[in-house]
Design a protein around this motif. Structure first.
Motif, mmCIF file in Angstrom:
data_model
loop_
_atom_site.group_PDB
_atom_site.id
_atom_site.type_symbol
_atom_site.label_atom_id
_atom_site.label_comp_id
_atom_site.label_asym_id
_atom_site.label_seq_id
_atom_site.Cartn_x
_atom_site.Cartn_y
_atom_site.Cartn_z
ATOM 1 N N THR A 101 47.302 26.261 41.577
ATOM 2 C CA THR A 101 48.320 27.188 42.062
ATOM 3 C C THR A 101 49.588 26.587 42.140
ATOM 4 O O THR A 101 50.456 27.925 42.354
ATOM 5 N N VAL A 119 43.270 34.774 39.032
ATOM 6 C CA VAL A 119 42.982 33.705 40.156
ATOM 7 C C VAL A 119 41.440 33.262 40.526
ATOM 8 O O VAL A 119 40.887 34.335 40.762
ATOM 9 N N ASP A 141 42.788 26.997 45.324
ATOM 10 C CA ASP A 141 42.474 28.138 44.379
ATOM 11 C C ASP A 141 42.752 27.776 42.897
ATOM 12 O O ASP A 141 43.697 26.786 42.812
ATOM 13 N N LEU A 143 44.446 29.101 39.138
ATOM 14 C CA LEU A 143 44.836 29.686 38.181
ATOM 15 C C LEU A 143 44.292 29.875 37.058
ATOM 16 O O LEU A 143 44.204 28.722 36.347
#
Length: 149
Positions: A101, A119, A141, A143
């Motif tokens: 991210t 996401v 996380d 993307l």
């Protein structure tokens, strides 16, 4: 500038692939049957890219890496440009990928025209044994980005 060629998966140097993905186990899951590209300068590998057919007309980019000593010279951008042009010439409609991210990878893909689509929370926590840090921040996380060809 390097030369680019399509190669068999076993021709890609694992140390190069590990620069973009720190898990040899994870790399093995997407390497078999992949579309692989090698960037070479004076006969030496300086970059690699791995994609797989995700579904009809869609490729997924799993790995793109440039040797440390060859970074910041435009090789990665030229390799990605070559891969995009080749995918378009082969009739693919789209390239998708997952990345962190934040960081230079995100900007790299956005400069090439990729757009954020979603996401996936906790991806890097759930799929890697060791934490992945960049500039003192842990990647958690993922993307999902895509480029329509």
């Amino acid at each position: 500038m390097p030369t680019f060629s399509r190669v068999a998966p076993q021709e890609l140097p694992m140390p190069l692939l590990l620069l973009a993905d720190p898990s040899e186990h994870h790399i093995a899951t997407y390497l078999e049957g992949a579309l692989c590209y090698l960037a070479s300068e004076q006969g030496q590998p300086v970059g690699a890219c791995v994609l797989n057919v995700n579904r009809d007309g869609v490729l997924e980019l799993f790995n793109i890496a440039v040797a440390i000593e060859a970074q910041a010279q435009g090789i990665g951008s030229a390799l990605l440009e070559h891969v995009i042009a080749d995918a378009r010439a082969q009739g693919y409609a789209r390239i998708e990928l997952g990345t962190g991210t934040f960081g230079h990878q995100l900007a790299f893909y956005q400069r090439a025209g990729f757009r954020v689509e979603s996401v996936i929370r906790d991806h890097f926590l759930d799929h890697y044994d060791e934490p992945i840090h960049e500039r003192g921040i842990q990647h958690k996380d993922m993307l999902r980005l895509a480029l329509t060809l």
